[in-house]
Design an enzyme around this catalytic site. Structure first.
Site, PDB file in Angstrom:
ATOM      1  N   LYS A 101       0.839  -1.206   0.000  1.00 58.68           N
ATOM      2  CA  LYS A 101       0.000   0.000   0.000  1.00 58.68           C
ATOM      3  C   LYS A 101       0.868   1.248   0.000  1.00 58.68           C
ATOM      4  O   LYS A 101       0.463   2.306  -0.456  1.00 58.68           O
ATOM      5  CB  LYS A 101      -0.904   0.003   1.237  1.00 58.68           C
ATOM      6  CG  LYS A 101      -1.897  -1.154   1.301  1.00 58.68           C
ATOM      7  CD  LYS A 101      -2.509  -1.297   2.701  1.00 58.68           C
ATOM      8  CE  LYS A 101      -3.491  -2.467   2.765  1.00 58.68           C
ATOM      9  NZ  LYS A 101      -3.994  -2.676   4.153  1.00 58.68           N
ATOM     10  N   LEU A 102       2.034   1.103   0.570  1.00 59.59           N
ATOM     11  CA  LEU A 102       3.005   2.183   0.634  1.00 59.59           C
ATOM     12  C   LEU A 102       4.288   1.719  -0.022  1.00 59.59           C
ATOM     13  O   LEU A 102       4.705   0.575   0.176  1.00 59.59           O
ATOM     14  CB  LEU A 102       3.351   2.490   2.104  1.00 59.59           C
ATOM     15  CG  LEU A 102       2.897   3.824   2.661  1.00 59.59           C
ATOM     16  CD1 LEU A 102       1.399   3.833   2.781  1.00 59.59           C
ATOM     17  CD2 LEU A 102       3.536   4.052   4.007  1.00 59.59           C
TER      18      LEU A 102
END
Lengths: 361, 361, 361, 361
Positions: free
Chosen positions: D293-294
């Protein structure tokens, strides 16, 4: 639309962003929002009210505020007499002393490799580091100082004043201990045994048999006598812990000996603990009323926030809004330098509770 | 499907409900679930390991556990020597004494009308009530007892042993203080000044000048000497506060004087505070390694839970699983009744740190 | 001693440890202690009361309970009809499907090296791991299934029933979705778009234009109609989130159309969020009364605890104490398998709110 | 003193109080303190970096921020394009609409008598009140509006744009919905069914059969396509909940279809939930890396604070420090007004994921 309910009096005013807002302007705009933002704005108002009333203001501090970069705010609050008496954990005073002696805490990471830190003898406080070697030099410095004092019991208040004086005389640097020394503000540290200052004192005893005797029961008597002498009080608490309870206990104890004492007239706390596990740190100010720790008509607010966010904003705002109030303020005058302290010229015994027949101030 | 990652070793086993499960069966089924449930199950395992190893087990307790109905669990842990040394807040000992003296705490409501309670002189601890009048009788009882002791300094450890003895002799009732007296388990209370026991001591001084002298710096020396004498230790912490830090500090202090000390070998804590505000109560056990409070290879677990849920389950499970371990356990033997305590026959000074040239146990 | 205050009625009974205590015995002993322990014991009592009353029991679940090892507890609650209707986040249903399809979650560490996990394509949920590759096979499996359905809107309730049926038919394994299918218990998932089930549905649309159409507004109508049809309700909430609010909203919405609806008669929640930041997850059950979500005379309790500790204990206790109540229970009978569901033989439209002139059940 | 450890690089700089400090000056002084204060100062820096980079900035908002007085801050962030796309809970949009329609929320008390409030039909959100009657007028207003739209499915993004336009045209008042309409900023509301906007939509269906169809799976496709079209992203999250996860999910979903997507380059969250119970709201940004997600080299910070304290300070500071950055900023240009939106002239389908062979922006 039918007539409004009595419950709907004051509308929420949404916060309006603007460039260049100062801390006090921000807090004024936060008075009509909700939740902890409103509470922090209310804390700002209540502190102003305290300063306008004739009350002795106690400040309690727990948590790693000194290591975390808030010690000069507390020193500022003491020097400018936003508060009249400090009750602190030992760690906050120790970390203050560490920096006043010219050493530093360091920006670190909460995701550190603690085994690697241990190897380098670096002590971690969440995201902040310090050198264990430097800590040991503090312990020795405290031990040396304490081992040279006359071997008799000292209240934590007397000892910390002497320590602050020694620190000021050897460093001339700002900090909590030196500010309290210079401003003649008493500091109590009821859990001094649970800190590196206590460790230093225990090492003083190693050097000089009979040294390092702290009379913390004397602190109870003295703190209660402060309130018996001057029964109107206010409480500002950062982080709960032993200081929060000790300030309340002083009021409850004083009430046993004087009918003029009726609980704090003002109370604000900035805490991160919650009430629902029953611990004292997170206990509500409403609960404090049941004990008589707070007057039932007291102005009070509890702010659920980390002091490292709330206090810089609050203290910066007060620096503007409280300036005229501080100038006009009637504050108690202490003489803290000797075994028996005085408040407004009256002695404050650590040996026995004041006789209530003597006139209270 | 490609080969499994090295990270995917032990599958989660969903908890299967069954009628009649006992506490220990529940905790065994929780070992392979996640989050705090798994942590509590791990705490169960680690405590069993402690009991099988040759370590001195410290128990720290903070928060309103005695008022909240957990005092007989703690008494059980002491009497059966799940633990060897208690470090407590004063309030927990005071509320224990309150019930041991035959008085009660009461089921109350967290949504109470505190002004009404104040009028009835009922003190509230979240959802629990007590009578202030009864509390005052305790204060007097403590004051009377303390005022009749020889007027000299007492470590909190010595004083609390004497208090427990007096309580046992006058009540013969179970409780924390009486259990510790009967089991010869030392209790330290570094923040005794911040409690109603401290208030009772201050009132003792009112009755008898020179009474109520607690040498909490002596407690530092004594607790460190315990560890110097017996360097392998474990720490069980309920609720953080001064007990958590004092137990760690004893280890750090002992390490200054003995190379055999290397931090707790086992550590478990049941806390509700969180690490990210920097306070000691919520600090992680990983962080404790950086300070040398914990051995870097220690077995450890932190459970984020209210002790009023976690401890009844954990202690009930241990009552089954630990029984054979307790029977076989090599536990330190204390003589706590006089000014100088002993551990396994060796004196434990409160006046100076033990010379490390003497052989450690 | 003067006469007791009206506030001092029921003494705290300290928990007494004993070997071999079962879950229900532990909870009974926790009824007279304090704080969250007492609340959990009260939750046990209230759930028993729900089962004895003629109410439709909603269960809301949020947080990573399925991944965390609680999915078979929830399946047990559904199969044995401790509850009548489930409202869940998508993630809990997805992680349930993951295991029902024969894949696993894994015991991991909260102190993981996330870059290393990312490299191995391992997804972390605090201390629990799963394989991203396996997750992708689920997404495909859901997409394939959904892409073969008739292309028309489905309420989440209808879709999840079909999904549960397909899962049961292909695996015959226990789990939440399969239990709900087998027990004819409806599941609502108002935030299905915010989950991997939603992602699977979006991929179905990629395969088959027009597929993956979920009518979540229909879910609002249907859930309100359930309550219009059967106005006496109870709410059990694990973890807050959208399920908590959706269950309350259904009641509020139903009240617009039927005077027989008056808020839940029973409510229990096990949450870790707190009220004082204003969020719905942590909001108090007292606050819920102001909205009419709860009857003002409802039996209710909020337990501040991690469900991974509280639910294994609570469900294990109920397995004993609720057995006779479940046998005697009058429970609503659903037909969930088609576009229009029924409750006790009455249709429950997703197209329009029921006319209140029709007799409620 | 021996040479410094590599861990001791940047000393903590204690915060120095001064009158007249502006928000940005306060945050600059907080960069070198500790704990959440430092984190908030870091959030200020990271947001500035986002604005200097070529990234699409998502803002997620959950919790009662609109009712709580922060809606005009969010409107300000949208109008001045500190952010490019809003993902919100339904409640925040509903409470925004409530005030934009000229009605108010009110300052209340967290210690309210909820039965009395219920009698007056006042709904409480912690310390804030609103009139249920006024809420019902909103529901009707939304229902009337939605019932007059062409009866076809609408993504929440399309519906909310139309709602914002209608609101602007009928009120010309500032607010979140009207700001997003005026600034052509898309709003997604994946859990719209769990809110009073959803309730209004369900009532629209009562008025007009076939009305009130929201295609939230289309929102998934559209949000992923936004990122496929413009793969460099940043995430600002207030309060967790469905918005936090939806923003992350969009990135993960986009990555399935485009190799250019690699997780958010910047992430900041202001949350009050904690990681250790496993819920998504409190999950750490480190954990988010494991999911992709990051980006593993992303700049990121998590601030544990109530947004009602943190956001007024942060937004006030940015109003000064971000002004030149906003002027120079390369921001994506949306056309949001029709069924198919565009970004920088490229269509963003809600029907199927973009073919990655088309050049990404």
């Amino acid at each position: 639309m039918t007539k409004k309910s009595r419950f709907l009096q004051t509308p929420i005013e949404p916060f309006v962003v603007e460039a260049g807002l100062t801390a006090d302007q921000i807090l004024v705009r936060m008075e009509r929002i909700s939740f902890q933002g409103r509470n922090l704005a209310t804390a700002h108002r209540i502190w102003q009210k305290m300063l306008q009333d004739d009350v002795t203001i106690f400040l309690g501090m727990a948590g790693a505020l000194s290591a975390g970069g808030l010690r000069l705010i507390v020193a500022h609050l003491i020097l400018n007499r936003y508060v009249d008496c400090l009750v602190s954990t030992g760690a906050n005073l120790y970390h203050d002393l560490h920096e006043t002696r010219g050493q530093r805490h360091y920006v670190g990471s909460a995701q550190a490799d603690d085994a690697a830190l241990a190897e380098d003898r670096i002590d971690r406080v969440y995201d902040t580091y310090a050198s264990e070697e430097e800590f040991i030099t503090n312990d020795n410095w405290i031990a040396s100082f304490a081992s040279m004092l006359e071997t008799r019991p000292y209240t934590s208040r007397e000892f910390l004043h002497l320590l602050g004086r020694h620190l000021w005389e050897t460093t001339s640097r700002d900090g909590i201990l030196t500010a309290a020394y210079r401003a003649n503000v008493p500091i109590f540290c009821p859990a001094i045994a649970d800190s590196s200052i206590g460790m230093g004192l225990s090492q003083a005893r190693q050097k000089t048999p009979g040294a390092g005797y702290i009379d913390i029961i004397g602190d109870i008597v003295e703190s209660a006598n402060l309130i018996i002498r001057r029964p109107r009080t206010a409480s500002v608490v950062l982080g709960g812990g032993t200081p929060k309870n000790f300030i309340n206990q002083a009021s409850v104890q004083a009430e046993f000996y004087s009918d003029d004492v009726g609980g704090h007239r003002y109370a604000l706390q900035i805490v991160t603990d919650v009430p629902h596990f029953g611990g004292a740190s997170g206990s509500s100010l409403e609960e404090a009323q049941s004990w008589g720790k707070l007057a039932t008509d007291s102005a009070r607010v509890s702010v659920q926030a980390d002091a490292t966010i709330a206090l810089p904003l609050l203290a910066s705002a007060l620096a503007t809004t409280a300036a005229p109030l501080l100038a006009a303020r009637q504050r108690p005058v202490f003489a803290v330098g000797s075994r028996v302290m005085t408040i407004d010229g009256h002695t404050v015994s650590s040996e026995r509770f004041e006789d209530t027949d003597e006139p209270a101030v």
